[in-house]
Motif scaffolding. Structure first.
Motif, PDB file in Angstrom:
ATOM      1  N   GLN C  51       0.781  -1.199   0.141  1.00  0.00           N
ATOM      2  CA  GLN C  51       0.185   0.114  -0.052  1.00  0.00           C
ATOM      3  C   GLN C  51       0.795   1.135  -0.067  1.00  0.00           C
ATOM      4  O   GLN C  51       0.248   2.179  -0.216  1.00  0.00           O
ATOM      5  CB  GLN C  51      -0.982  -0.036   1.176  1.00  0.00           C
ATOM      6  N   GLN C  52       2.079   1.064   0.401  1.00  0.00           N
ATOM      7  CA  GLN C  52       2.937   2.253   0.382  1.00  0.00           C
ATOM      8  C   GLN C  52       2.403   3.522   1.198  1.00  0.00           C
ATOM      9  O   GLN C  52       2.177   4.490   0.614  1.00  0.00           O
ATOM     10  CB  GLN C  52       3.422   2.898  -1.175  1.00  0.00           C
ATOM     11  N   ARG C 108      -0.697   8.704   3.506  1.00  0.00           N
ATOM     12  CA  ARG C 108      -0.087   8.948   2.359  1.00  0.00           C
ATOM     13  C   ARG C 108       0.127  10.375   1.955  1.00  0.00           C
ATOM     14  O   ARG C 108      -0.451  11.297   2.587  1.00  0.00           O
ATOM     15  CB  ARG C 108      -1.268   8.444   1.073  1.00  0.00           C
ATOM     16  N   GLY C 109       1.442  10.699   1.145  1.00  0.00           N
ATOM     17  CA  GLY C 109       1.651  11.926   1.133  1.00  0.00           C
ATOM     18  C   GLY C 109       3.325  12.283   0.873  1.00  0.00           C
ATOM     19  O   GLY C 109       3.843  11.206   1.078  1.00  0.00           O
ATOM     20  N   GLN C 110       3.691  13.572   0.663  1.00  0.00           N
ATOM     21  CA  GLN C 110       4.943  13.953   0.665  1.00  0.00           C
ATOM     22  C   GLN C 110       5.502  14.339   1.669  1.00  0.00           C
ATOM     23  O   GLN C 110       6.819  14.203   2.094  1.00  0.00           O
ATOM     24  CB  GLN C 110       5.293  15.026  -0.550  1.00  0.00           C
ATOM     25  N   GLN C 111       4.780  15.242   2.470  1.00  0.00           N
ATOM     26  CA  GLN C 111       5.247  15.771   3.753  1.00  0.00           C
ATOM     27  C   GLN C 111       4.415  15.643   4.823  1.00  0.00           C
ATOM     28  O   GLN C 111       3.145  15.920   4.405  1.00  0.00           O
ATOM     29  CB  GLN C 111       5.935  17.283   3.503  1.00  0.00           C
ATOM     30  N   PHE C 112       4.607  15.499   6.119  1.00  0.00           N
ATOM     31  CA  PHE C 112       3.676  15.135   7.089  1.00  0.00           C
ATOM     32  C   PHE C 112       3.993  16.223   8.034  1.00  0.00           C
ATOM     33  O   PHE C 112       5.284  16.522   8.452  1.00  0.00           O
ATOM     34  CB  PHE C 112       3.856  13.880   7.529  1.00  0.00           C
ATOM     35  N   THR C 113       2.886  16.867   9.045  1.00  0.00           N
ATOM     36  CA  THR C 113       3.275  17.822  10.051  1.00  0.00           C
ATOM     37  C   THR C 113       2.192  17.359  10.916  1.00  0.00           C
ATOM     38  O   THR C 113       1.112  17.403  11.007  1.00  0.00           O
ATOM     39  CB  THR C 113       2.765  19.319   9.371  1.00  0.00           C
TER      40      THR C 113
ATOM     41  N   GLY D  92      -4.900  -5.911   2.960  1.00  0.00           N
ATOM     42  CA  GLY D  92      -5.332  -4.361   2.564  1.00  0.00           C
ATOM     43  C   GLY D  92      -6.048  -3.738   3.256  1.00  0.00           C
ATOM     44  O   GLY D  92      -6.204  -2.482   3.325  1.00  0.00           O
ATOM     45  N   LYS D  93      -7.271  -4.392   3.668  1.00  0.00           N
ATOM     46  CA  LYS D  93      -8.089  -3.767   4.449  1.00  0.00           C
ATOM     47  C   LYS D  93      -7.831  -3.800   5.898  1.00  0.00           C
ATOM     48  O   LYS D  93      -8.919  -3.353   6.631  1.00  0.00           O
ATOM     49  CB  LYS D  93      -9.614  -4.622   4.019  1.00  0.00           C
ATOM     50  N   MET D  94      -6.887  -4.642   6.337  1.00  0.00           N
ATOM     51  CA  MET D  94      -6.771  -4.561   7.818  1.00  0.00           C
ATOM     52  C   MET D  94      -5.825  -3.472   8.409  1.00  0.00           C
ATOM     53  O   MET D  94      -4.966  -3.083   7.560  1.00  0.00           O
ATOM     54  CB  MET D  94      -5.924  -5.763   8.388  1.00  0.00           C
ATOM     55  N   SER D  95      -6.246  -2.744   9.466  1.00  0.00           N
ATOM     56  CA  SER D  95      -5.336  -1.758   9.846  1.00  0.00           C
ATOM     57  C   SER D  95      -5.763  -1.427  11.262  1.00  0.00           C
ATOM     58  O   SER D  95      -6.738  -1.750  11.927  1.00  0.00           O
ATOM     59  CB  SER D  95      -5.920  -0.382   9.122  1.00  0.00           C
ATOM     60  N   THR D  96      -4.821  -0.714  12.071  1.00  0.00           N
ATOM     61  CA  THR D  96      -4.802  -0.230  13.242  1.00  0.00           C
ATOM     62  C   THR D  96      -5.816   0.788  13.349  1.00  0.00           C
ATOM     63  O   THR D  96      -5.729   1.890  12.380  1.00  0.00           O
ATOM     64  CB  THR D  96      -3.590   0.077  14.071  1.00  0.00           C
ATOM     65  N   ILE D  97      -6.972   0.875  14.288  1.00  0.00           N
ATOM     66  CA  ILE D  97      -8.001   1.815  14.443  1.00  0.00           C
ATOM     67  C   ILE D  97      -7.443   2.880  15.566  1.00  0.00           C
ATOM     68  O   ILE D  97      -7.279   4.012  15.303  1.00  0.00           O
ATOM     69  CB  ILE D  97      -9.343   1.267  14.828  1.00  0.00           C
ATOM     70  N   ASP D  98      -6.964   2.179  16.757  1.00  0.00           N
ATOM     71  CA  ASP D  98      -6.418   3.059  17.631  1.00  0.00           C
ATOM     72  C   ASP D  98      -5.657   2.279  18.568  1.00  0.00           C
ATOM     73  O   ASP D  98      -5.869   0.940  18.585  1.00  0.00           O
ATOM     74  CB  ASP D  98      -7.340   3.884  18.536  1.00  0.00           C
ATOM     75  N   ILE D  99      -4.534   2.926  19.288  1.00  0.00           N
ATOM     76  CA  ILE D  99      -3.630   2.173  20.388  1.00  0.00           C
ATOM     77  C   ILE D  99      -3.650   2.964  21.171  1.00  0.00           C
ATOM     78  O   ILE D  99      -3.238   4.128  21.371  1.00  0.00           O
ATOM     79  CB  ILE D  99      -2.661   1.569  19.697  1.00  0.00           C
ATOM     80  N   ARG D 100      -3.501   2.426  22.694  1.00  0.00           N
ATOM     81  CA  ARG D 100      -3.080   3.234  23.704  1.00  0.00           C
ATOM     82  C   ARG D 100      -1.866   2.310  24.211  1.00  0.00           C
ATOM     83  O   ARG D 100      -1.730   1.198  24.332  1.00  0.00           O
ATOM     84  CB  ARG D 100      -4.110   3.140  25.096  1.00  0.00           C
ATOM     85  N   THR D 101      -0.717   3.164  24.483  1.00  0.00           N
ATOM     86  CA  THR D 101       0.443   2.775  25.236  1.00  0.00           C
ATOM     87  C   THR D 101       0.716   3.287  26.575  1.00  0.00           C
ATOM     88  O   THR D 101       0.676   4.396  26.618  1.00  0.00           O
ATOM     89  CB  THR D 101       1.684   3.081  24.315  1.00  0.00           C
TER      90      THR D 101
END
Lengths: 150, 150, 150, 150
Positions: C51-52, C108-113, D92-101
């Motif tokens: 997914q890059q 996704r993006g070029q620069q993140f803030t 590709g559809k799996m992802s972290t929704i939120d996480i507490r550390t």
């Protein structure tokens, strides 16, 4: 049920929830942008009686209710027409997955207002941010809730 | 007040908190390892009446209470002798900073038991983990709470 | 060290932290209102290569860094004059207690803030809210962090 | 791909993620009960150089990776046979929704091990609990992560 009827109907369902009635919660505003839930100070909502401040559980409860309203609205808002029986079925599948509450200042005041806004509106999961203020605009708490909506 | 008197005294303070009485919470075990808080099913604790399950706010409340007990115990446990007036002063400074609640299964059952253990015992901050089970041992929710203790 | 010298000094300490350099973080704004931390897209920051998109850990890291900056600023901001040796001592006692990260959209993006603001400024504990956007203003993630500051 | 091939394949995907390689993460155990991810101390993983302890972002990253592994395993574990192309699509559809550390103790040590267990295994959402220990068994951090899995 048309979209115009939907939000007032959802608000009435929340107002009638037994525990919401016990605390005295009232949905005072509910549109596509924001949900607002209010309750008055009451001696039975106190945690530490020496300090006469709201119990943390009351604060967590009202933030969850406000967030839940917006999550339901976010999920049902895309539906142009919902039959009442469908609504019950979808309601039954919606639930809070997790919630974080940050207590910023002691819960003092006469009337408290929780507001919620959607920050992630997905098909399966919605995330809302909530805030609690008293009648003087003092920011008492904030919350972040993740809701299963589909 | 000696350490032996301290824990029963703290438990009685929690039992007498107005909102804890409203929900029906009772501290049923409290030592240096674990705090245990119980409450019975009651119609007024229901969220969605169609499903007859506990309101999420009730679950968040009892987890916070159990965690708060252990946080207080952790902070006061290092004190060999506390004068009652000191105790009130220190109590007044203790508070929940933030709490995360994870809802795992619907809150169904006759009696519910929240347990809490300390996982970080600092001079200023304590972190506790909490769990809620029903009388059949079903794991309903868990929580992580950060408490200001000094 | 005067207050005018303090913030640039703190920023330089953060810029020099080894892991911040590894990710490519740069403090690009830092005053009493907001801390801003930037980094450029880089192939080594990718999670799922199909997914890059940014690895979730990169996002959590930069949010924590931005929040930590504001927490330090909040704690030291009340000091009118700090000797460098004191500063090191106080820095050493500051740390993240807990952080929640909400992932809203793919990274996704070029620069993140990342930006951070203080929402609770206590003597012992500070709470900050953080957001991550890309160069197109897409809101990618948000966080809430609790920091030990005194 | 049979279930026996599935877990080693998922582990290899995680080992090959660019950011995981940058930190030096290795999946060292992965079955239906627990995922274990290890990495060695390295100077580039340091936060505050005065203290020579792990950057909080490294800790958050490895906890998220361990939790993500178990979430994927939980979701795919019910499938008796998965075609590789399906696997990519579901990944590709799996992802972290939120996480507490929660950061419990300073990140000191030679080698660090994160472990994760599933505590909620749903069709759409999985919740995992994670812990980080060093080679001496010191408990450094813990996390709670919510993952979108279907």
């Amino acid at each position: 049920m048309t979209p115009e009827q939907l939000l007032p109907y959802i608000a009435s369902v929340f107002n009638e929830m037994p525990f919401n009635k016990l605390i005295g919660l009232q949905v005072t505003r509910f549109d596509e942008e924001v949900a607002e839930v209010r309750f008055d100070w009451s001696a039975q909502l106190v945690g530490n009686p020496l300090q006469q401040i709201l119990h943390g559980g009351v604060i967590a409860s009202v933030l969850d209710v406000a967030g839940g309203l917006m999550a339901v609205s976010s999920a049902l808002g895309r539906v142009s027409q919902v039959a009442p029986e469908q609504l019950h079925e979808r309601f039954g599948k919606m639930s809070t997955i997790d919630i974080r509450t940050d207590y910023l200042r002691p819960g003092r005041g006469q009337q408290f207002t929780a507001t919620a806004r959607v920050i992630r509106a997905g098909n399966k999961v919605a995330v809302c941010r909530m805030e609690l203020h008293n009648e003087q605009g003092i920011h008492i708490a904030l919350g972040t809730g993740t809701y299963l909506v589909g």
